[in-house]
Design an enzyme around this catalytic site. Structure first.
Site, PDB file in Angstrom:
ATOM      1  N   GLY A  13       8.397  -5.138   7.684  1.00  0.00           N
ATOM      2  CA  GLY A  13       9.112  -5.235   9.093  1.00  0.00           C
ATOM      3  C   GLY A  13      10.341  -4.142   8.749  1.00  0.00           C
ATOM      4  N   GLY A  59      13.270  -3.518   7.331  1.00  0.00           N
ATOM      5  CA  GLY A  59      14.224  -4.189   6.483  1.00  0.00           C
ATOM      6  C   GLY A  59      15.725  -3.765   6.463  1.00  0.00           C
ATOM      7  N   GLY A  98      19.475  -3.966   3.042  1.00  0.00           N
ATOM      8  CA  GLY A  98      19.536  -3.550   4.330  1.00  0.00           C
ATOM      9  C   GLY A  98      20.493  -2.215   4.550  1.00  0.00           C
ATOM     10  CG  ASP A 151       4.682   0.859   6.013  1.00  0.00           C
ATOM     11  OD1 ASP A 151       3.769   0.913   5.236  1.00  0.00           O
ATOM     12  OD2 ASP A 151       5.761   0.986   5.532  1.00  0.00           O
ATOM     13  CG  ASN A 152       6.635   4.847   6.280  1.00  0.00           C
ATOM     14  OD1 ASN A 152       7.187   4.145   6.961  1.00  0.00           O
ATOM     15  ND2 ASN A 152       6.521   5.144   5.133  1.00  0.00           N
TER      16      ASN A 152
HETATM   17  P1  AMP Z   1       9.891   2.902   3.502  1.00  0.00           P
HETATM   18  O1  AMP Z   1       8.692   3.355   2.721  1.00  0.00           O
HETATM   19  O2  AMP Z   1      11.168   3.756   3.151  1.00  0.00           O
HETATM   20  O3  AMP Z   1       9.625   3.442   5.244  1.00  0.00           O
HETATM   21  O4  AMP Z   1      10.133   1.469   3.301  1.00  0.00           O
HETATM   22  C1  AMP Z   1       9.274   0.465   3.272  1.00  0.00           C
HETATM   23  C2  AMP Z   1       9.751  -0.711   3.670  1.00  0.00           C
HETATM   24  O5  AMP Z   1      10.924  -1.211   2.944  1.00  0.00           O
HETATM   25  C3  AMP Z   1      10.270  -0.795   5.026  1.00  0.00           C
HETATM   26  O6  AMP Z   1       9.759  -1.926   5.811  1.00  0.00           O
HETATM   27  C4  AMP Z   1      11.765  -0.839   4.829  1.00  0.00           C
HETATM   28  O7  AMP Z   1      12.272  -1.440   6.086  1.00  0.00           O
HETATM   29  C5  AMP Z   1      12.054  -1.315   3.823  1.00  0.00           C
HETATM   30  N1  AMP Z   1      13.362  -0.876   3.134  1.00  0.00           N
HETATM   31  C6  AMP Z   1      13.619   0.222   2.387  1.00  0.00           C
HETATM   32  N2  AMP Z   1      14.550   0.432   2.005  1.00  0.00           N
HETATM   33  C7  AMP Z   1      15.486  -0.822   2.229  1.00  0.00           C
HETATM   34  C8  AMP Z   1      16.666  -1.440   1.898  1.00  0.00           C
HETATM   35  N3  AMP Z   1      17.612  -0.747   1.358  1.00  0.00           N
HETATM   36  N4  AMP Z   1      16.900  -2.684   2.371  1.00  0.00           N
HETATM   37  C9  AMP Z   1      15.952  -3.405   2.952  1.00  0.00           C
HETATM   38  N5  AMP Z   1      14.761  -2.888   3.362  1.00  0.00           N
HETATM   39  C10 AMP Z   1      14.322  -1.698   2.881  1.00  0.00           C
HETATM   40 MG    MG Z   2       9.180   2.774   6.649  1.00  0.00          MG
END
Ligand code: AMP
Ligand code: MG
Length: 496
Positions: free
Chosen positions: A92, A94, A128, A254-255
């Site tokens: 979700g 994050g 976050g 998810d991307n």
């Molecule tokens: P990503 O691969 O960067 O697209 O991130 C994968 C997941 O990790 C997604 O659900 C993001 O919302 C979550 N996420 C990445 N970095 C953070 C962060 N600093 N704080 C909270 N959630 C994160």
């Molecule tokens: Mg992502």
């Protein structure tokens, strides 16, 4: 806000779905005063915001998440995803919060999301937050992709504060305002498939069709038509990425955007020296998401989407949607490469010449973008070898000079038969072969100036060239040069 009350235009349709699709959560204010790092008037125009909107002090506060957007319905979206091939049943947003969604005067819908605006129920171990470094990279790259004509999320602005954020080292906090017609991902469907919530899969598919693929609503099988349309858009997107040398770096499901947009910029990279096996993500040592794997990984991801949508359709229909992917991708990719070479059609000789050109480029460790850009200078009646081409391909001693000469002469012969006259061809080629891409060292220099001196001039100059990458911009030609030696030491990880 003094210039425009966005609240009158906020429709918040995604938030009108039930709370099974998202969580209601407001941004968490940052402690230190927020400042505008950069503002993108082109995206403001998409939202019908005037270019001087930033003079309103409320602007920075709203787009840092310190003040609520009147009329908004802030939410974090729920999704799942296959990360590096493994199912994560619940993810979700994050650290992203959708403030609301606006409809502009052209009746286009834009979701407005803050990235780095604090904890959400999906933050897991994260804080976050986002750091200035990664927001500058996303900001510049999404505009670069748009400038190249590639579908992507866009960015309205970056704000920054002195709040400390802990990554591999202490960095400072920043918030990116990202916009897109929709942020729904393949993983948004997967989450309900693995929870066996078929009605939610149907509701989301119907939502996406109603708001983003309205032309499919009257199809005999709208959900099948949706899957087919996503297959086609994704195949086209991959052809575009491969043709400009863009490596995403983290193609987890998810991307992957349901609209075929480039989404979630992390450890991406543009190909500089031509090397098809390029791995731009330091955290991907086995190269699952290497540059030359992207078209196949997309098909893998589309198969995950097809599985998630399978409760809505016959399995044979789902398979039939996926079947044309390879052909769609290849035809589109060939078409783009043929145009980059300056040819009119994808004849066998044109394709063979393209393949040989790429192998010589690889063997000669030449720069992909620069070499294609210089190809437009070739004149079909000029037998003297184009020195830029010759020097960059042959100089390293890895490509035999006779081999190059043979290729060069065949290329000129083929141009004679299969291309526009030189002057027209040059214009056409310079409209598909960019002069400027977001090279890693350029982003790095902009980031260091911003971090060290709060000097955002480099971001500004880069925005100018990246938003119009096919123009010459003679005053900024140094941004099109071969990277300096120190650039080869740069590595980018998922940490952002
Ligand atoms: P990503 O691969 O960067 O697209 O991130 C994968 C997941 O990790 C997604 O659900 C993001 O919302 C979550 N996420 C990445 N970095 C953070 C962060 N600093 N704080 C909270 N959630 C994160
Ligand atoms: Mg992502």
């Amino acid at each position: 806000m003094k210039h425009l009350d966005l609240s009158k235009k906020l429709s918040n349709t995604f938030a009108s779905l039930s709370e099974d699709f998202y969580s209601r959560v407001a941004p968490t204010p940052l402690q230190q005063p927020a400042k505008l790092v950069h503002f993108n008037p082109a995206v403001a125009a998409l939202l019908d915001l005037p270019a001087d909107i930033t003079s309103d002090p409320a602007f920075v506060e709203i787009f840092t998440g310190n003040t609520a957007l009147a009329g908004g319905a802030p939410i974090a979206m729920l999704y799942a995803g296959h990360q590096f091939g493994h199912l994560v049943p619940q993810l979700g947003d994050g650290r992203a919060i959708m403030l609301g969604e606006t409809t502009n005067s052209r009746n286009e819908k834009w979701e407005i999301q803050l990235k780095g605006s604090g904890l959400t129920p999906y933050s897991r171990d994260g804080d976050g937050r986002a750091v200035l470094r990664s927001t500058i990279r996303e900001y510049l790259c999404s505009e670069a992709m748009h400038g190249l004509g590639i579908p992507t999320t866009r960015a309205l602005c970056i704000t920054g504060t002195d709040d400390e954020v802990y990554r591999e080292q202490i960095e400072t906090a920043a918030v990116l305002t990202r916009v897109a017609p929709s942020h729904v991902r393949f993983g948004s469907f997967e989450v309900f498939f693995y929870r066996d919530q078929v009605e939610h899969i149907r509701t989301l598919a119907d939502f996406v069709i109603e708001h983003h693929y309205p032309e499919l609503a009257d199809e005999p099988k709208p959900h099948v038509a949706l899957l087919s349309a996503v297959v086609e858009r994704t195949a086209t997107l991959m052809a575009q990425w491969q043709s400009v040398g863009f490596a995403h770096g983290v193609m987890n499901t998810d991307n992957m955007s349901i609209l075929g947009l480039t989404l979630d910029y992390g450890p991406f990279g543009f190909m500089e020296t031509y090397e098809p096996g390029l791995i731009c993500n330091h955290s991907d040592p086995r190269g699952r998401y290497a540059f030359d794997q992207q078209p196949q990984i997309s098909l893998w991801n589309l198969t995950c989407l097809a599985q998630a949508l399978s409760p809505l359709m016959d399995i044979e229909d789902a398979k039939a949607c996926l079947a044309p992917y390879q052909t769609l991708y290849t035809e589109h990719y060939y078409q783009l490469m043929i145009q980059k070479m300056g040819f009119e059609k994808a004849s066998d000789s044109a394709l063979a010449l393209t393949g040989e050109f790429l192998s010589m480029m690889q063997a000669g460790h030449a720069d992909y973008t620069r070499l294609f850009r210089s190809l437009s200078e070739v004149q079909r009646n000029d037998e003297t070898l184009n020195t830029v081409l010759h020097d960059s391909v042959v100089s390293q001693g890895k490509v035999d000079a006779n081999k190059f000469e043979h290729w060069y002469n065949t290329y000129r012969d083929t141009l004679q038969k299969e291309a526009l006259p030189d002057a027209e061809r040059r214009i056409a080629m310079n409209a598909i072969n960019p002069k400027f891409i977001l090279r890693n060292h350029l982003a790095q220099t902009a980031i260091e100036k911003a971090e060290r001196d709060k000097d955002y001039s480099e971001v500004d100059h880069l925005m100018t060239v990246l938003q119009a990458p096919f123009d010459e911009h003679p005053e900024h030609s140094h941004y099109a040069e071969i990277p300096p030696d120190w650039a080869s030491g740069l590595s980018v990880s998922c940490s952002s």
